[in-house]
Every structure is written in C-alpha cells, then in structure tokens.
Write a protein that holds these residues in place. Structure first.
Motif, short mmCIF file in Angstrom:
data_model
loop_
_atom_site.label_atom_id
_atom_site.label_comp_id
_atom_site.label_asym_id
_atom_site.label_seq_id
_atom_site.Cartn_x
_atom_site.Cartn_y
_atom_site.Cartn_z
N HIS A 15 0.79 -1.18 -0.23
CA HIS A 15 -0.05 0.01 -0.09
C HIS A 15 0.82 1.36 0.05
O HIS A 15 1.72 1.35 0.69
N PRO A 16 0.58 2.07 -0.91
CA PRO A 16 1.25 3.38 -0.94
C PRO A 16 1.11 4.23 0.20
O PRO A 16 0.23 5.24 0.04
N LEU A 17 1.84 4.21 1.29
CA LEU A 17 1.56 4.99 2.51
C LEU A 17 1.84 6.47 2.45
O LEU A 17 1.06 7.51 2.79
N GLY A 34 4.01 -4.02 10.48
CA GLY A 34 4.29 -3.68 9.06
C GLY A 34 5.30 -4.20 8.39
O GLY A 34 6.58 -4.06 9.12
N HIS A 35 5.27 -4.46 7.38
CA HIS A 35 6.58 -4.63 6.29
C HIS A 35 6.68 -3.49 5.61
O HIS A 35 5.83 -3.17 4.62
N VAL A 36 7.77 -2.58 5.57
CA VAL A 36 7.71 -1.32 4.90
C VAL A 36 8.94 -1.43 4.05
O VAL A 36 10.05 -1.74 4.02
N THR A 37 8.73 -0.78 2.95
CA THR A 37 9.99 -0.49 1.88
C THR A 37 9.72 0.88 1.49
O THR A 37 8.88 1.66 1.30
N TYR A 38 11.17 1.41 1.37
CA TYR A 38 11.50 2.76 1.03
C TYR A 38 12.20 2.88 -0.23
O TYR A 38 13.00 2.07 -0.46
#
Length: 130
Positions: A15-17, A34-38
């Motif tokens: 999801h584009p937070l 949460g699994h987060v990518t930058y």
C-alpha cells in the motif's frame, strides 16, 4: 474481520502510505506489524506519533534515522525504538526494507480494515486514529 488468524504478505502489493513508501500491514487489538519498503531517495519528514510507540528492525538496505537529536545510519540487523511523542525523521539514499511494530494500533496505517485487522475480545477498542 478475517475468518482466520493466519495471513500472508506473499503476493500482496504494498500500500503506498507516502510517496516512495510501501506498506503491508496486519494488526490485532493491541499490536500493529508492518513490512515497509522505501524506494531509493525517499525521505519521511520530521514528525511524531502522538499515541503510538514504534519499534523497527532493518531487514535490507540502509536508512538514516534521526530520533530526537540523535542520528544514526541503520543497516540490516539494526533496531531502534521511537517512543510516543518523540520527533523523528528518515532518509534512505539507496532504499531500505524493515519491519515495524506500533502500539497501540494506528488505524491510519491499516490499508484494508477487513483484511488487515484480526480483532479479539477488545474489538479494536484500544486502536487510535494516528
């Protein structure tokens, strides 16, 4: 509410937070994961979480993290804690992937409340909006 307490992030699009930030999320009554990518070059400006504490585990890549007045480059295996109300900011030159836990659960981080919430006897009563 999901029919089962089991889920997978495999095959799920993030999801584009925020611009450059992708999130896959799951939460119960008291904990958000949460699994987060930058993407490379992503910056998240200085902000704080009024109601939630944040704990991060870096999986891959690196991120420059400022918590209060302290700044450190975090890489795979590094962890940090951002207490409730503490200002922080992040920048990743080359991209980063991390897992974050937030408590109490911030509903603004839940992309799909039907899929991503597994509620128990508290029925989400401890959740916060931000």
């Amino acid at each position: 509410m999901p029919l089962t307490p089991f889920e997978t992030f495999n095959g799920r699009e993030p999801h584009p937070l925020f611009p450059g930030v992708g999130l896959k999320a799951v939460a119960g009554d008291q904990v958000f994961l949460g699994h987060v990518t930058y993407a490379p070059g992503t910056t998240v400006a200085r902000h704080s979480h009024e109601h939630t504490e944040q704990v991060m585990l870096i999986l891959d890549g690196s991120v420059t993290m400022t918590i209060g007045d302290a700044t450190r480059e975090l890489r795979a295996g590094d962890v940090c804690v951002v207490n409730r109300g503490v200002e922080h900011e992040l920048h990743s030159t080359d991209g980063v992937t991390f897992v974050e836990a937030l408590g109490p659960v911030p509903l603004d981080h839940i992309p799909d409340r039907e899929r991503d919430l597994v509620l128990g006897d508290l029925a989400g009563s401890l959740h916060v909006e931000r």
